[in-house]
Write an enzyme that holds these catalytic residues in place. Structure first.
Site, PDB file in Angstrom:
ATOM      1  N   ASP A 209     127.122 140.935   1.547  1.00 50.10           N
ATOM      2  CA  ASP A 209     126.559 142.265   1.391  1.00 50.10           C
ATOM      3  C   ASP A 209     125.312 142.429   2.256  1.00 50.10           C
ATOM      4  O   ASP A 209     125.234 141.870   3.344  1.00 50.10           O
ATOM      5  CB  ASP A 209     126.257 142.521  -0.089  1.00 50.10           C
ATOM      6  CG  ASP A 209     125.206 141.554  -0.654  1.00 50.10           C
ATOM      7  OD1 ASP A 209     124.743 140.650   0.087  1.00 50.10           O
ATOM      8  OD2 ASP A 209     124.824 141.701  -1.831  1.00 50.10           O
TER       9      ASP A 209
ATOM     10  N   TYR B   2     121.627 148.811  -6.743  1.00 44.75           N
ATOM     11  CA  TYR B   2     122.747 148.519  -7.645  1.00 44.75           C
ATOM     12  C   TYR B   2     122.416 148.857  -9.086  1.00 44.75           C
ATOM     13  O   TYR B   2     123.262 149.374  -9.831  1.00 44.75           O
ATOM     14  CB  TYR B   2     123.156 147.046  -7.528  1.00 44.75           C
ATOM     15  CG  TYR B   2     124.137 146.644  -8.606  1.00 44.75           C
ATOM     16  CD1 TYR B   2     125.482 146.989  -8.502  1.00 44.75           C
ATOM     17  CD2 TYR B   2     123.713 145.965  -9.752  1.00 44.75           C
ATOM     18  CE1 TYR B   2     126.384 146.661  -9.506  1.00 44.75           C
ATOM     19  CE2 TYR B   2     124.606 145.632 -10.759  1.00 44.75           C
ATOM     20  CZ  TYR B   2     125.937 145.979 -10.635  1.00 44.75           C
ATOM     21  OH  TYR B   2     126.824 145.659 -11.640  1.00 44.75           O
TER      22      TYR B   2
ATOM     23  N   ASN C 146     130.625 150.211  -5.849  1.00 45.26           N
ATOM     24  CA  ASN C 146     129.498 149.280  -5.671  1.00 45.26           C
ATOM     25  C   ASN C 146     129.292 149.015  -4.178  1.00 45.26           C
ATOM     26  O   ASN C 146     129.679 147.990  -3.643  1.00 45.26           O
ATOM     27  CB  ASN C 146     129.795 147.983  -6.437  1.00 45.26           C
ATOM     28  CG  ASN C 146     128.672 146.966  -6.330  1.00 45.26           C
ATOM     29  OD1 ASN C 146     127.622 147.227  -5.742  1.00 45.26           O
ATOM     30  ND2 ASN C 146     128.902 145.780  -6.900  1.00 45.26           N
TER      31      ASN C 146
ATOM     32  N   LYS D  32     134.689 141.561  -0.352  1.00 43.47           N
ATOM     33  CA  LYS D  32     133.458 141.480  -1.140  1.00 43.47           C
ATOM     34  C   LYS D  32     133.618 142.111  -2.518  1.00 43.47           C
ATOM     35  O   LYS D  32     133.345 141.481  -3.536  1.00 43.47           O
ATOM     36  CB  LYS D  32     132.305 142.123  -0.359  1.00 43.47           C
ATOM     37  CG  LYS D  32     130.951 142.027  -1.055  1.00 43.47           C
ATOM     38  CD  LYS D  32     130.595 143.254  -1.869  1.00 43.47           C
ATOM     39  CE  LYS D  32     129.228 143.128  -2.514  1.00 43.47           C
ATOM     40  NZ  LYS D  32     128.864 144.338  -3.286  1.00 43.47           N
TER      41      LYS D  32
ATOM     42  N   PHE E 197     129.630 136.858  -1.764  1.00 43.39           N
ATOM     43  CA  PHE E 197     129.935 138.278  -1.628  1.00 43.39           C
ATOM     44  C   PHE E 197     129.069 138.829  -0.492  1.00 43.39           C
ATOM     45  O   PHE E 197     127.884 139.092  -0.676  1.00 43.39           O
ATOM     46  CB  PHE E 197     129.640 139.014  -2.934  1.00 43.39           C
ATOM     47  CG  PHE E 197     130.165 138.292  -4.155  1.00 43.39           C
ATOM     48  CD1 PHE E 197     131.475 137.849  -4.215  1.00 43.39           C
ATOM     49  CD2 PHE E 197     129.334 138.040  -5.240  1.00 43.39           C
ATOM     50  CE1 PHE E 197     131.958 137.178  -5.333  1.00 43.39           C
ATOM     51  CE2 PHE E 197     129.794 137.381  -6.359  1.00 43.39           C
ATOM     52  CZ  PHE E 197     131.110 136.942  -6.415  1.00 43.39           C
TER      53      PHE E 197
ATOM     54  N   ASP F 296     125.674 132.709  -4.940  1.00 42.40           N
ATOM     55  CA  ASP F 296     125.473 134.096  -4.516  1.00 42.40           C
ATOM     56  C   ASP F 296     124.636 134.860  -5.540  1.00 42.40           C
ATOM     57  O   ASP F 296     123.667 135.547  -5.191  1.00 42.40           O
ATOM     58  CB  ASP F 296     126.838 134.773  -4.332  1.00 42.40           C
ATOM     59  CG  ASP F 296     126.724 136.200  -3.828  1.00 42.40           C
ATOM     60  OD1 ASP F 296     126.312 137.071  -4.630  1.00 42.40           O
ATOM     61  OD2 ASP F 296     127.041 136.455  -2.658  1.00 42.40           O
TER      62      ASP F 296
END
Length: 323
Positions: free
Chosen positions: A231, A93, A72, A199, A229, A298
């Site tokens: 990103d 994703y 991921n 993460k 997380f 998040d």
């Protein structure tokens, strides 16, 4: 000084970055304004998507979540990688999730540690076949082999054994994962000091919670200790909301879609400010009677990021296996 309840060390180490940052900062007034708006709307995080995530059997599902979050990372590129699944086209994703589900439905044994340990680049290319090539294909193949090998050697092929060893603790499971699986050790260096992000290890735990509806292998007593997380999408949303501010030079680089090197001061500052932007928003929401954990804030911001208007500043582009 460590932040209370920060056994992972993510809040403490990223706080030092935020306090010294030269190119990124948090607008505290914007945090308050967005918290007021979110609290008034009584916003709630999205639920687990069962249409695009695979689910079949307890131990196989746990292994699937490990595989999902092992790869991921890094979906940006030109041309953009896309796949078609069940009559719809997905990128990012969701293309990853749909690719894995498609492969499993076609009989590819992606939850079998021995298969993963021997998976080839061609196998991985077939799994992610679509329009364009998924970025960092070689790294994904290597990480899947590594994941299968560790899963077989350390946990008898069952990720459920690692979950059981954590004893319902999200923090303990993050520690187990980052110690056992090298690709999950998401740590940077900033001005000579280690900075922890973790993460994919943290999102792995939250995905287990989502996939198992918070019970059985997804039951954790300390999910509130997870952080955001860090990103691409969440900092982009935070900037769009005015919570993150960028120095003009960095803003211009992002607008030009210039690559920001992994481990550079600017990249570490963006990620650290993301952790604390979400943490400050979480605290502001709680003070207004709208209690959410950081991982839920998040999820909420990431979901909002799927609908950003045209003209939004592009997300930062960094080639990395960590997000």
């Amino acid at each position: 000084m460590a932040d209370p309840g920060d056994r992972l060390g993510v809040l403490t180490t990223t706080r030092r970055v935020v306090e010294q940052a030269q190119a990124v900062w948090i607008d505290h007034d914007a945090v308050a304004q967005i918290a007021e708006a979110f609290a008034a709307r009584q916003v709630t995080p999205p639920t687990w998507n069962r249409e695009l995530h695979w689910s079949d059997g307890r131990e196989a599902l746990a292994n699937y979540i490990l595989v999902l979050d092992a790869v991921n990372f890094c979906f940006w590129g030109e041309p953009r990688w896309r796949i078609e699944y069940a009559g719809a086209v997905y990128d990012g994703y969701w293309a990853l999730a749909a690719s894995l589900k498609r492969a499993l439905e076609q009989g590819v044994p992606l939850t079998d540690a021995s298969y993963l340990a021997e998976i080839t680049r061609d196998d991985v290319a077939t799994i992610f076949a679509g329009e364009g090539e998924i970025p960092l294909l070689d790294e994904r193949a290597r990480i899947l082999r590594e994941t299968g090998s560790v899963l077989a050697e350390r946990f008898a092929g069952r990720f459920s054994d690692a979950i059981a060893a954590a004893g319902r603790s999200a923090v303990a499971l993050v520690d187990i994962v980052t110690n056992a699986f090298p690709s999950f050790r998401d740590v940077a260096t900033y001005r000579g000091e280690q900075v922890r992000f973790y993460k994919r290890a943290q999102i792995l735990v939250s995905d287990l919670y989502g996939a198992f509806d918070g019970s059985d292998l997804g039951a954790f007593d300390d999910l509130g200790e997870l952080t955001a997380f860090a990103d691409y999408k969440v900092p982009q949303v935070l900037h769009h909301l005015g919570i993150l501010r960028y120095a003009p030079a960095l803003h211009d680089r992002l607008a030009r879609r210039e690559e920001i090197p992994a481990g550079s001061p600017e990249e570490v500052e963006i990620r650290a400010a993301t952790i604390w932007g979400v943490e400050e928003l979480r605290r502001a929401l709680a003070s207004r009677g709208h209690a959410l954990d950081a991982y839920q804030v998040d999820w909420l911001l990431w979901d909002e990021g799927q609908r950003l208007p045209a003209g939004t500043l592009p997300y930062h582009r960094t080639r990395t296996i960590f997000y």
